[in-house]
Design an enzyme around this catalytic site. Structure first.
Site, PDB file in Angstrom:
ATOM      1  N   LYS B  78       0.844  -1.198   0.000  1.00  0.00           N
ATOM      2  CA  LYS B  78       0.000   0.000   0.000  1.00  0.00           C
ATOM      3  C   LYS B  78       0.878   1.247   0.000  1.00  0.00           C
ATOM      4  O   LYS B  78       1.928   1.268   0.660  1.00  0.00           O
ATOM      5  CB  LYS B  78      -0.901  -0.047   1.243  1.00  0.00           C
ATOM      6  CG  LYS B  78      -1.975   1.032   1.297  1.00  0.00           C
ATOM      7  CD  LYS B  78      -2.847   0.882   2.557  1.00  0.00           C
ATOM      8  CE  LYS B  78      -3.959   1.930   2.595  1.00  0.00           C
ATOM      9  NZ  LYS B  78      -4.822   1.812   3.797  1.00  0.00           N
ATOM     10  N   SER B 158      -9.979   2.233   2.918  1.00  0.00           N
ATOM     11  CA  SER B 158      -9.007   2.929   2.107  1.00  0.00           C
ATOM     12  C   SER B 158      -8.055   2.007   1.335  1.00  0.00           C
ATOM     13  O   SER B 158      -7.464   2.438   0.350  1.00  0.00           O
ATOM     14  CB  SER B 158      -8.186   3.859   2.987  1.00  0.00           C
ATOM     15  OG  SER B 158      -7.336   3.124   3.843  1.00  0.00           O
ATOM     16  N   SER B 182     -10.381  -0.055   7.156  1.00  0.00           N
ATOM     17  CA  SER B 182      -9.747   0.077   5.833  1.00  0.00           C
ATOM     18  C   SER B 182      -9.086  -1.180   5.295  1.00  0.00           C
ATOM     19  O   SER B 182      -8.685  -1.196   4.134  1.00  0.00           O
ATOM     20  CB  SER B 182      -8.706   1.192   5.862  1.00  0.00           C
ATOM     21  OG  SER B 182      -9.328   2.443   5.813  1.00  0.00           O
TER      22      SER B 182
END
Lengths: 95, 495
Positions: B78, B158, B182
């Protein structure tokens, strides 16, 4: 509690985010919606309840107060938008 | 062998150890899949040269008989994780061009274990969002579509890029981070597994901070077994994070027996909410029945302060964000606004932050500034912290009464269409985290397991919540649920 445009402008100033005057009414309305949602917290009886400081009970670790790192000036400055003579450079701060 | 990108971590590891494939082959198949999947916008910074270099090194290690669990396995990282010399901008314009001179502890541990980083993954800006629509890179797109429709759907947020990439087999697994849901919400939206460990399990060092008392990293994978393998590599004490726990990390994979006889599974009545689709209610009941069939005891429980978790979160998280994001001032890294003649340092800050932060980040920074400002600190921030104490106590009470894990839906709906929520009030978007956010506030481990599909063919997930530091037991319960649910659906390849 209701936020007016002047409060919205003050918050933007405190947060150091430039908000144009014509965007303030919409911003104030958004704040009011979100704060309206948050107001639900007033229904909870929190009398005598400690505010949480750490989700896991713990004592912060201590260590000897000595230099453990350093001498990385080029690395520290590597990503600066403006660096000169080994320093971060910014616009003039004092007249 | 072909399509090695479709393997999970455990299968690929076993093939590598048997010498039936190489890390270079695995990595090449993933790189090919990534290049063919630009329509998903999952990988936003590709690092093929670095990946092949690490794959060759991993193959050499395996040959020498030094093959830790993750050795040679290609994964995505990420964009919130700082990776040395590789763009790390938390999907924000304000960190444009930022190439850290250091590596986050979690990504370093994965690299040390031999994992191969394929590149950086899309996400909501500073991890603030539930649909991956606040990213400076544009939306990440789910590989899933509704039956008979070509409307683009959100992979969730997210960690949307991570979820999309794992579900579309662009990588074997990916890292995510979870502040309010998330990891677990995007996992549920994409038919993948995502676990947020206990607060303090994974070091936060080098992970761009959003809300420090809530943020935790975790793996997003194709199976519970894979999650246990990757979580073990990510966890562990780190002197550079003062909240990192000094606890031994067990061999999570070895704890996957699938035996949950006698375990007490709590079903919290407060998670039955108005407006939850019947399909999700049914899935939840099915999940409870599956665990019961596997020998667990199902117990009705109450977590009375559940309703107040989201409002407390939307005080605490923005407050911490406003403080954490104060560092983005245009001085030390990233974007600085072009100034006009006569502009001083205040104008530099204000213009830089107005240009560098997107609307959702600006909104949360300002809400945080407001709730921390003189005169409101007690009414909002301290009250929210008191409510947080009560939310944590709700969980402590049920665990003290003998509950081993709690079963809930992971999300209040299946994935929605990109753009569908654009006109909605921000609070509507926040409701996505209604079932997950309690877990962050209480610092507990939580896992999302794919458990079924809705009538439009979209995946739905169930969440299991465990006791602090008992990820191993939680993973085992999740493993039993995964076995019983037998979820095998995959998105059809349209990209």
């Amino acid at each position: 509690m209701s936020i007016d445009q002047s409060t919205a402008a003050k918050v933007a100033k405190l947060a150091r985010i430039k908000v144009e005057d014509d965007a303030l009414p919409a911003l104030a309305e958004e704040f009011n919606n979100i704060l309206g949602f948050i107001e639900q917290l007033n229904e909870v009886d929190v009398e005598g309840v400690e505010p949480m400081t750490s989700v896991t009970p713990q004592r912060l670790k201590r260590r000897v107060d000595e230099v453990t790192d350093g001498n990385q000036q080029p690395k520290v400055l590597k990503n600066a938008p403006d660096a000169r003579e080994g320093f971060f450079a910014v616009p003039k701060v004092v007249e | 062998m072909s399509d090695l990108n479709k393997l999970g971590l455990a299968e690929a590891r076993d093939l590598l150890r048997k010498g039936e494939t190489t890390s270079v082959e695995l990595t090449n198949d993933c790189l090919k899949a990534i290049d063919a999947a630009d329509a998903l916008n999952a990988f936003v910074h590709k690092t093929p040269e670095l990946a092949l270099e690490r794959a060759k090194a991993a193959d050499a290690r395996i040959q020498e008989g030094d093959a830790p669990a993750m050795c040679g396995l290609p994964i995505g990282i990420k964009d919130l994780f700082c990776t040395k010399g590789v763009d790390s901008q938390a999907a924000s314009r304000i960190l444009e061009g930022f190439k850290p001179e250091y590596e986050s502890t979690v990504s370093q541990q994965l690299a040390d274990a031999g994992a191969v980083m394929l590149g950086k993954l899309n996400m909501d800006e500073f991890a603030m969002g539930s649909s991956n629509e606040t990213s400076v890179y544009g939306n990440a797109v789910s590989p899933w579509r509704r039956d008979g429709s070509d409307a683009e759907l959100t992979p969730g947020g997210s960690s949307g890029g991570s979820a999309s990439a794992v579900a579309a087999d662009l990588c074997l697994a990916a890292t995510g981070t979870d502040t309010g849901g998330s990891i677990r919400q995007p996992a549920a939206f994409t038919g993948t597994v995502g676990i947020k460990p206990t607060y303090g399990r994974c070091s936060r060092w080098g992970v761009v901070a959003f809300a420090s008392s809530l943020d935790q990293a975790g793996p997003m994978t194709k199976s519970v077994r894979d999650a246990s393998i990757m979580l073990e590599a990510m966890c562990g004490h780190d002197a550079k994070d003062s909240t990192s726990a000094e606890l031994a990390v067990p061999n999570f994979e070895a704890m996957l027996t699938g035996d949950i006889k006698g375990k007490k599974i709590g079903i919290p009545k407060e998670y039955r909410m108005d407006g939850t689709p019947a399909e999700i209610e049914a899935l939840w009941a099915d999940g409870a029945a599956m665990l019961k069939d596997a020998g667990a005891e199902i117990v009705d429980i109450s977590l009375p302060h559940t309703k107040y978790a989201l409002p407390a979160y939307y005080v605490i998280a923005p407050a911490e964000a406003s403080s954490n994001l104060a560092r983005y001032d245009g001085v030390r890294y990233g974007h600085r606004a072009t100034l006009e003649a006569g502009d001083g340092i205040t104008e530099m800050y204000e213009k830089t932050r107005a240009q560098g932060f997107g609307p959702e980040v600006q909104r949360r920074v300002m809400i945080g500034t407001y709730v921390l400002s003189a005169g409101f600190y007690d009414a909002y921030y301290n009250r929210a912290r008191r409510v947080r104490t009560l939310i944590k106590k709700d969980f402590e009470d049920v665990f003290a009464a003998g509950i081993d894990a709690i079963l809930t839906p992971a999300t209040p709906s299946a994935a929605f269409g990109l753009g569908e929520m654009t006109e909605a009030d921000p609070v509507q978007m926040y409701l996505n985290d209604v079932f997950t956010v309690t877990v962050n506030l209480a610092g507990l481990p939580g896992i999302s397991v794919p458990a079924g599909v809705d009538k439009q063919g979209l995946p739905l997930g169930l969440q299991l919540i465990g006791k602090p530091w008992e990820e191993g037991d939680l993973l085992n319960t999740a493993y039993a649920l995964e076995n019983a649910a037998g979820f095998v659906a995959k998105p059809g390849q349209w990209w």
